[in-house]
Scaffold this active site. Structure first.
Site, PDB file in Angstrom:
ATOM      1  N   GLU A 240       0.868  -1.205  -0.232  1.00  0.00           N
ATOM      2  CA  GLU A 240       0.124  -0.025  -0.045  1.00  0.00           C
ATOM      3  C   GLU A 240       1.038   1.291  -0.072  1.00  0.00           C
ATOM      4  O   GLU A 240       1.632   1.385   0.842  1.00  0.00           O
ATOM      5  CB  GLU A 240      -0.989  -0.023   1.152  1.00  0.00           C
ATOM      6  CG  GLU A 240      -1.921   1.116   1.078  1.00  0.00           C
ATOM      7  CD  GLU A 240      -1.674   2.428   1.810  1.00  0.00           C
ATOM      8  OE1 GLU A 240      -1.296   3.245   1.287  1.00  0.00           O
ATOM      9  OE2 GLU A 240      -1.949   2.371   3.252  1.00  0.00           O
ATOM     10  N   CYS A 274      -2.710   8.607   3.841  1.00  0.00           N
ATOM     11  CA  CYS A 274      -2.655   8.072   2.437  1.00  0.00           C
ATOM     12  C   CYS A 274      -3.850   8.175   1.867  1.00  0.00           C
ATOM     13  O   CYS A 274      -3.746   8.373   0.682  1.00  0.00           O
ATOM     14  CB  CYS A 274      -2.091   6.597   2.579  1.00  0.00           C
ATOM     15  SG  CYS A 274      -3.146   5.655   3.504  1.00  0.00           S
TER      16      CYS A 274
END
Length: 500
Positions: A240, A274
């Site tokens: 990720e 994020c």
């Protein structure tokens, strides 16, 4: 004559707001990482042999221990990252709910199940199950130091694996405390170990041939290096790698709700998220009204380390230069700062910055900023908003605000992202049953939910012949007559024409 410089054996985690040392931690070298992996292999055998029920009970007790230590954990996160205490508490709560879901749903998701064999193999009993990989290496981030890695740790443990966790060098204490709580509940074997240090420590973990999978969270540039290390041993990886997420505001959206959610998505945790909102695309007819509401709310925010602050400092000092560069580049290319500006960067804090009229080629639009800044763009309609939102190499998440459910769902499906929330910011992250992950430079693979459990297991197919059925096609004894019968059956079953 040159003198070799000895490498440090310890390092300090620092409070980014004050610069004070929170605690000292060991720098684990390759030998120490290797020893931890060896211990994990032995622990994995014991942990897997416990079975679903025993692992479930132990993990639920780990959840209980974390819950009882919630405020202790949140205070440590507050000290090591600088984020507000309430934000640290919310993060810990989310980690608790994911640990709970993984523990309760592992057997149902991964346990043995019967599979219908189909007409051609009707005599076979078919079983599908998911088996533990062994040892999972988790390399975690600093911005959400318990929630993000727990999305790998909890699911890997629930699947029957042992875990070696390398937390960020900015938040080693959080990882150490998690391991301490797990060991307090599961003292028999070190099913979760923590190794602390810098890039070399993470590299030793990723490059070990004794690690069965790596879960990485960080920049896509670092992900490439981790992938290269994993490739030496064909070690699979789930990655990720951040994003440049967009928020879309439709003409019939609730503008107050949209402005509030977009601002939270952009500014909470000092924008170091994020899945944070970095770009907003607003349909023309409500652009001015939305911008007025957004800027009014943004002007009220204040960074700091006190309890009244909206958000904290920039955790990683080097990020301040990137934030400053993005603001200046946007203004140099014709953008306007309607809230804040270059002077908003007051190390270690960055005051809220709202930019408009920023061209697409600006770094503030095309690169991940990871700070409390946001660009707001006027678009013709929802279709153009989606088109603009998708013009990025990233593809992690996004949000859409609209009063029309059908139109919003259609736009959400067209959004190039792993997750999209409608009329809320990042609601998917709170739902443990939903998968989390991105596409493109945002990475690949999934954590959370059933997909997250399967990410840390290997599918195993088993067939058992219950009785013989003539003819046996997998035999040299078959005849032309046998084959003709089979072809006739296949034609009857599969040769139909279907109407549209």
């Amino acid at each position: 004559m040159s003198v070799a410089t000895e490498k440090p054996t310890t390092f300090a985690s620092l409070n980014p707001a004050t610069g004070e040392t929170v605690a000292d931690h060991p720098v684990h070298d390759a030998a120490a990482v290797g020893a931890a992996i060896d211990r994990a292999r032995e622990a994995a055998e014991w942990w897997r042999a416990l079975g679903w029920k025993e692992r479930r009970v132990r993990l639920l007790n780990v959840k209980g221990a974390l819950t009882r230590n919630l405020n202790r954990m949140a205070e440590l996160i507050h000290q090591e990252t600088g984020k507000t205490l309430q934000d640290a508490q919310i993060e810990t709560i989310m980690a608790i709910t994911h640990l709970d879901w993984a523990a309760r749903n592992a057997q149902k998701t991964l346990g043995p199940r019967s599979v219908f064999p189909g007409v051609m193999a009707i005599n076979q009993k078919c079983v599908l199950e998911y088996q533990a990989l062994g040892v999972v290496g988790v390399i975690g981030p600093w911005n959400y130091p318990i929630f993000t890695p727990m999305g790998s740790i909890a699911y890997a443990l629930a699947a029957g694996n042992a875990v070696v966790f390398k937390p960020s060098e900015f938040t080693p204490g959080v990882g150490t405390l998690v391991a301490e709580l797990v060991a307090g509940v599961i003292p028999e074997q070190p099913v979760l170990q923590v190794v602390t240090g810098f890039g070399e420590t993470g590299a030793a973990l990723a490059s070990s041939p004794k690690v069965d999978k790596v879960a990485f969270t960080g920049s896509y540039r670092t992900a490439k290096r981790v992938m290269a290390a994993c490739a030496e041993n064909l070690t699979p990886i789930v990655a990720e790698c951040g994003g440049k997420d967009a928020c879309i505001v439709d003409a019939d959206a609730d503008l107050d709700a949209a402005a509030g959610s977009a601002l939270w998505g952009a500014m909470s945790n000092a924008g170091q998220t994020c899945i944070g909102v970095e770009r907003i695309y607003v349909v023309d007819e409500v652009y001015d009204a939305f911008l007025a509401k957004l800027t009014a709310k943004a002007k009220d925010l204040r960074p700091g380390f006190d309890r009244e602050a909206a958000y904290g400092p920039i955790t990683m000092p080097g990020q301040l230069d990137i934030i400053e560069r993005h603001i200046k580049d946007a203004l140099d290319k014709g953008g306007k700062a309607v809230v804040g500006g270059p002077d908003s960067v007051r190390k270690p804090y960055v005051e809220p910055v709202v930019l408009t009229d920023v061209p697409d080629e600006s770094s503030a639009v095309s690169e991940e900023t990871f700070g409390p800044t946001i660009t707001v763009h006027r678009v013709r309609d929802l279709d153009e908003a989606v088109e603009k939102a998708n013009k990025t190499n990233y593809g992690l998440a996004g949000s859409i605000f609209s009063g029309n459910k059908t139109r919003a769902l259609e736009a959400a499906r067209k959004m190039r992202s792993g997750m999209t929330s409608i009329n809320a910011f990042a609601a998917f992250a709170q739902v443990a049953a939903l998968p989390f992950g991105g596409v493109g430079e945002s990475g690949f693979g999934r954590i959370h939910g059933a997909d997250g459990l399967r990410e840390f297991a290997r599918p195993k197919a088993i067939t058992r012949q219950r009785f013989t059925v003539p003819p046996n096609l997998t035999s040299f004894d078959r005849t032309e007559k046998d084959m003709a019968r089979v072809l006739q059956l296949i034609t009857m079953v599969h040769g139909k024409r279907y109407k549209r």
